[in-house]
Design an enzyme around this catalytic site. Structure first.
Site, PDB file in Angstrom:
ATOM      1  N   ASN A  17      68.146 -20.491 -61.142  1.00 47.55           N
ATOM      2  CA  ASN A  17      68.103 -19.061 -60.833  1.00 47.55           C
ATOM      3  C   ASN A  17      69.194 -18.831 -59.788  1.00 47.55           C
ATOM      4  OD1 ASN A  17      67.485 -16.494 -59.970  1.00 47.55           O
ATOM      5  ND2 ASN A  17      65.319 -16.909 -59.581  1.00 47.55           N
ATOM      6  N   ARG A  96      67.708 -18.058 -65.380  1.00 50.52           N
ATOM      7  CA  ARG A  96      67.266 -16.675 -65.231  1.00 50.52           C
ATOM      8  C   ARG A  96      68.499 -15.775 -65.309  1.00 50.52           C
ATOM      9  NH1 ARG A  96      63.361 -14.347 -60.558  1.00 50.52           N
ATOM     10  NH2 ARG A  96      63.103 -12.287 -61.450  1.00 50.52           N
ATOM     11  N   HIS A 184      61.819  -7.662 -63.561  1.00 47.50           N
ATOM     12  CA  HIS A 184      60.681  -8.545 -63.238  1.00 47.50           C
ATOM     13  C   HIS A 184      59.961  -9.009 -64.507  1.00 47.50           C
ATOM     14  CE1 HIS A 184      60.373  -6.757 -58.923  1.00 47.50           C
ATOM     15  NE2 HIS A 184      60.945  -7.947 -58.870  1.00 47.50           N
ATOM     16  N   ARG A 244      65.352  -2.114 -50.632  1.00 48.85           N
ATOM     17  CA  ARG A 244      65.780  -1.161 -51.664  1.00 48.85           C
ATOM     18  C   ARG A 244      64.924   0.098 -51.601  1.00 48.85           C
ATOM     19  NH1 ARG A 244      65.357  -5.080 -56.651  1.00 48.85           N
ATOM     20  NH2 ARG A 244      65.054  -6.777 -55.178  1.00 48.85           N
ATOM     21  N   GLU A 382      57.644 -17.424 -62.224  1.00 47.47           N
ATOM     22  CA  GLU A 382      58.767 -17.069 -63.103  1.00 47.47           C
ATOM     23  C   GLU A 382      59.494 -18.326 -63.599  1.00 47.47           C
ATOM     24  OE1 GLU A 382      59.714 -14.679 -59.780  1.00 47.47           O
ATOM     25  OE2 GLU A 382      60.104 -12.925 -61.018  1.00 47.47           O
TER      26      GLU A 382
END
Ligand code: AMP
Length: 409
Positions: A17, A96, A184, A244, A382
């Site tokens: 990732n 990813r 996500h 964010r 994940e």
């Protein structure tokens, strides 16, 4: 470094990732869903730092070596792993990748043509896609001939009904890819699979999953499939996050450009790095810090986060036409009893009622016995979703002609 027990299996998959200056890695055996080793390289460059842990979380000695590029990090880590697992040669590598555009709806075996397609998607995710691609290039260089699989954050959402896929903009923009992609997806995919195993009666139900971490979003899932997501074209939309902004009126951006003469780069910096919990609190992007702080601004940042989360649960339930379960995941969702309690405290009208003791224990089910809607806490994984997709290719062998990719399972 010494090999963790149990004895190492003979075939491995590697998950990667890659961020702008970081690289997360996982080394998995061919059978177990528990990683043998996880690694995080941070501040890749002259000041790079590498930490390795066993799958059970015990720190492992960090190898010495060059951490100046993603490729060097991989070489350093693999050299170290090879001393623990002689002959280590990954049988497949999973990556990813933030953006799979319209076309990628499942993990995809990488070849030159797919990589070129992913490069073409860079304008849709300029802050992330180039780094994901750098990780792919580094791994292809380090392990030529090893099957490499891209796992997309957008893929899980690709079957949204049209009304949840579009903005009310001229159609030509939709046609060129200005759509609500949602992100996500690896986390939602994991939760959807885990729910089918751990609460089979909810597998076909209307479920709202709240992934609340440094990045935060919600997903409406019916029958294991995404129906709507709070994130849209970019990973900025929807809920406020660590740094964010979450949803803002596009008129604010026009004002910043017109009246404050801010450039696209300055607005990008503002929306991605200086807003959210950090912008509101003026203190931190970290929920633990805000929960412990005693300033009114920190309290207001939490109030806003909670309010927007609660509002989004309502929106997701409306998109589904009802709600049977609400699942919390992500660093905040899995650990903060305060945030879960506050989000749920005014959702009794939708059958949500928390059991305070279960909530305090981060139990799997935190709703009361009699509550109409089940509320759950489920840790996400994940990396495991990526490892499983890579493993499918390991089983299929190394010849890309015969390799196949599994849908997210
Ligand atoms: P993630 O991006 O999923 O790793 O989540 C990071 C966020 O989870 C940060 O805001 C952390 O402060 C928050 N977090 C982790 N543990 C806790 C906790 N025990 N209580 C509140 N927030 C937490």
């Amino acid at each position: 470094m010494s090999a963790p027990t149990p004895a190492a299996p003979q075939r491995f998959v590697l998950t990667l990732n890659a961020g702008s200056s970081s690289l997360k890695m996982g080394l998995y055996g061919s059978q177990s869903d528990t990683p043998l080793v996880v690694g995080l390289a941070d501040r890749i460059g002259p000041e790079g730092v590498l930490k390795l842990k066993s799958g059970t979380g015990d720190p492992l000695p960090a190898p010495e070596g060059d951490l100046s590029t993603h490729e060097q990090v991989l070489t350093t880590v693999i050299a170290s792993l090879r001393s623990a697992y002689p002959g280590l040669d990954p049988a497949a590598i999973g990556h990813r990748v933030v953006h799979g555009g319209i076309q990628y709806t499942q993990p995809t075996l990488l070849d030159d043509a797919v990589i070129a397609e992913l490069e073409r998607l860079t304008p849709f995710a300029p802050l992330h896609q180039p780094h994901n691609l750098a990780g792919i290039r580094a791994a292809r260089h380090a392990f030529p001939g090893v099957p490499q699989v891209a796992c997309f954050d957008t893929a899980f959402h690709r079957h949204h009904p049209w009304v949840n896929d579009t903005f009310a903009l001229p159609r030509a923009l939709y046609d060129e890819g200005v759509r609500r992609y949602g992100f996500h997806g690896l986390s939602y995919d994991y939760i959807s699979g885990a729910l089918a195993q751990q609460a089979p009666h909810l597998a076909a139900a209307n479920v709202v999953v709240a992934h609340l971490g440094n990045g935060a979003s919600m997903c409406a899932i019916r029958n294991g499939k995404s129906v709507a997501s709070s994130m849209g074209f970019s990973a900025l939309d929807g809920l406020p996050m660590g740094t964010r902004c979450g949803q803002v009126d596009p008129g604010v951006l026009l004002y910043l450009m017109d009246q404050k003469a801010m450039s696209a780069a300055e607005i990008t910096e503002l929306l991605y790095k200086k807003s959210g919990l950090l912008g509101l609190s003026g203190l931190s992007n970290d929920m633990r810090t805000l929960e412990a702080a005693d300033t009114p601004e920190a309290a207001q940042a939490i109030d806003y986060f909670v309010f927007r989360c609660r509002r989004e649960v309502g929106a997701m339930a409306a998109a589904l036409g009802g709600i049977d379960a609400l699942v919390f995941t992500g660093g905040i969702g899995e650990n903060s009893r305060l945030i879960r309690e506050r989000i749920c405290e005014r959702l009794d009208w939708m059958g949500i009622e928390l059991d305070r003791q279960r909530n305090a224990r981060n139990a799997l089910v935190i709703s009361t016995e009699l509550a109409r809607t089940t509320v759950m806490v489920m840790p996400t994984d994940e990396e495991l979703v990526i490892a499983r997709a890579a493993r499918m290719n390991m089983r299929a062998g190394r010849d890309p002609q015969h390799a196949r990719c599994a849908p997210y399972a």
